[in-house]
Structure formats: C-alpha cells, structure tokens
Scaffold this motif. Structure first.
Motif, PDB file in Angstrom:
ATOM      1  N   TYR A   1       0.800  -1.223   0.000  1.00 47.43           N
ATOM      2  CA  TYR A   1       0.000   0.000   0.000  1.00 47.43           C
ATOM      3  C   TYR A   1       0.837   1.280   0.000  1.00 47.43           C
ATOM      4  O   TYR A   1       0.346   2.342   0.331  1.00 47.43           O
ATOM      5  N   ALA A   2       2.114   1.185  -0.368  1.00 43.20           N
ATOM      6  CA  ALA A   2       2.948   2.384  -0.478  1.00 43.20           C
ATOM      7  C   ALA A   2       2.440   3.222  -1.649  1.00 43.20           C
ATOM      8  O   ALA A   2       2.027   2.688  -2.677  1.00 43.20           O
ATOM      9  N   GLN A   3       2.488   4.519  -1.491  1.00 42.05           N
ATOM     10  CA  GLN A   3       2.058   5.420  -2.554  1.00 42.05           C
ATOM     11  C   GLN A   3       3.094   5.423  -3.667  1.00 42.05           C
ATOM     12  O   GLN A   3       4.280   5.249  -3.421  1.00 42.05           O
ATOM     13  N   GLY A   4       2.663   5.626  -4.890  1.00 42.49           N
ATOM     14  CA  GLY A   4       3.578   5.702  -6.022  1.00 42.49           C
ATOM     15  C   GLY A   4       3.604   4.424  -6.810  1.00 42.49           C
ATOM     16  O   GLY A   4       2.569   3.902  -7.203  1.00 42.49           O
ATOM     17  N   SER A   5       4.792   3.887  -7.006  1.00 39.30           N
ATOM     18  CA  SER A   5       4.959   2.702  -7.844  1.00 39.30           C
ATOM     19  C   SER A   5       4.963   1.433  -6.984  1.00 39.30           C
ATOM     20  O   SER A   5       4.878   1.486  -5.764  1.00 39.30           O
ATOM     21  N   ASP A   6       5.092   0.279  -7.654  1.00 39.99           N
ATOM     22  CA  ASP A   6       5.099  -1.009  -6.950  1.00 39.99           C
ATOM     23  C   ASP A   6       6.487  -1.414  -6.477  1.00 39.99           C
ATOM     24  O   ASP A   6       6.626  -2.242  -5.579  1.00 39.99           O
ATOM     25  N   GLY A   7       7.535  -0.871  -7.105  1.00 43.80           N
ATOM     26  CA  GLY A   7       8.879  -1.232  -6.706  1.00 43.80           C
ATOM     27  C   GLY A   7       9.916  -0.413  -7.431  1.00 43.80           C
ATOM     28  O   GLY A   7       9.588   0.513  -8.179  1.00 43.80           O
TER      29      GLY A   7
ATOM     30  N   HIS B   1       3.567   7.611 -10.233  1.00 45.21           N
ATOM     31  CA  HIS B   1       4.995   7.907 -10.399  1.00 45.21           C
ATOM     32  C   HIS B   1       5.742   6.630 -10.769  1.00 45.21           C
ATOM     33  O   HIS B   1       5.983   5.773  -9.927  1.00 45.21           O
ATOM     34  N   PHE B   2       6.087   6.479 -12.050  1.00 43.61           N
ATOM     35  CA  PHE B   2       6.866   5.325 -12.506  1.00 43.61           C
ATOM     36  C   PHE B   2       7.627   5.684 -13.773  1.00 43.61           C
ATOM     37  O   PHE B   2       7.208   6.555 -14.532  1.00 43.61           O
ATOM     38  N   SER B   3       8.762   5.013 -13.974  1.00 44.71           N
ATOM     39  CA  SER B   3       9.534   5.227 -15.194  1.00 44.71           C
ATOM     40  C   SER B   3       9.594   3.967 -16.051  1.00 44.71           C
ATOM     41  O   SER B   3      10.020   4.023 -17.191  1.00 44.71           O
TER      42      SER B   3
END
Length: 167
Positions: free
Chosen positions: A88-94, A122-124
C-alpha cells in the motif's frame, strides 16, 4: 528413533541424507538463476506456492483467488530483480535501480489481454505480467517514455503491443 523413509533418500553427503526433493528444489533454483540472472531466489518458493494454490483452487472450485497482483509482483521481483515497495505504499510497486516500476497483471480469467495504467502514478518503467489459463506466467517491461502518448489519465495497453525482447 523413527523409521527412515528410504524411498525419498537420494544419497548420504557430508554426514547427512540428501533427499530427491531437496535435489529437485536446488535444480529449480539453478534453472531460475540461469534463465533470470537477477533472480531473487529467496522468494521463489512463495511464488511457486502461490501460483500452485491459485491453480489448485480454480481447478477445484472454478473460482479465482484475489492473488494475481501479488503473483505478478513476486514474478517481477524474481525475474527482473525489482525491489518491491511496502504494501500500500504510494507511487509505484517497486524499484529497479533508480527506476520506479509499475506492475500490472493480466489474470487468467480476463477476456482480453489488456491492462489499464493510471498515468498520474509515479513510474519510469511498466512491467506487464500475464498469467494464462494454464497458469503459466510471462512478463514484458517497457520504459514509460515508449508508451503511446494520449490525453487523459488512463492508458490501455495491449499485451501484443508490448516488446518481447530479452531484458
């Protein structure tokens, strides 16, 4: 002292019995490592147990467990070396090095091999993991800058439109 189960004993090595199941497990880990040099081998048993559970449950009941996203994330950690974020962290999965990775999973019961990506996240890099009807798992990663440009928040990505080149 208990009975020795001779059927599972392979050979005696370095003061202890080595079993066929232990040899099989070591060979599987070597196979993962040969195929995926960045493999996080410590989580392979969890991945294998989870995919086996999902398949067995489906075969027994005709229903699906809500574990496919987790299977996709574990697959990414094993095969690409992605360091997963906290649940459940905000942003991306890893993260993969300095890149933030969004992981999307195509489940075995989807009628179309498509994922929907929220472009405000937020992901690249995007990793799409596909679990087919036979519970075989494959993944394809793409840089965000190579995704199609469009207006709006959500982007539909087809499995067939993703590159299948090696990592």
């Amino acid at each position: 002292m208990g009975e020795i189960d001779w059927a599972d004993r392979a050979f005696y090595d370095d003061g202890e019995w080595v079993t066929w199941s232990e040899i099989d497990e070591q060979l599987r880990y070597k196979e993962w490592g040969a195929k995926y040099p960045n493999a996080n081998r410590s989580i392979i048993p969890y991945f294998e147990d989870l995919i086996s559970l999902a398949e067995s449950f489906h075969l027994e009941t005709g229903l699906h467990l809500s574990v496919y996203g987790d299977i996709g994330e574990l697959f990414g950690a094993i095969t690409y070396g992605i360091e997963l974020n906290k649940t459940y962290a905000q942003g991306s999965d890893g993260r993969l090095g300095n890149d933030h990775v969004e992981i999307k999973t195509i489940t075995p019961f989807k009628s179309k091999d498509v994922v929907v990506v929220d472009t405000t996240r937020h992901f690249s890099k995007l990793l799409v993991v596909k679990i087919n009807e036979e519970f075989q798992v494959a993944g394809r990663m793409i840089d965000r800058k190579l995704l199609p440009k469009r207006t709006g928040r959500f982007l539909r990505i087809r499995w067939d439109n993703l590159p299948s080149a090696p990592r």
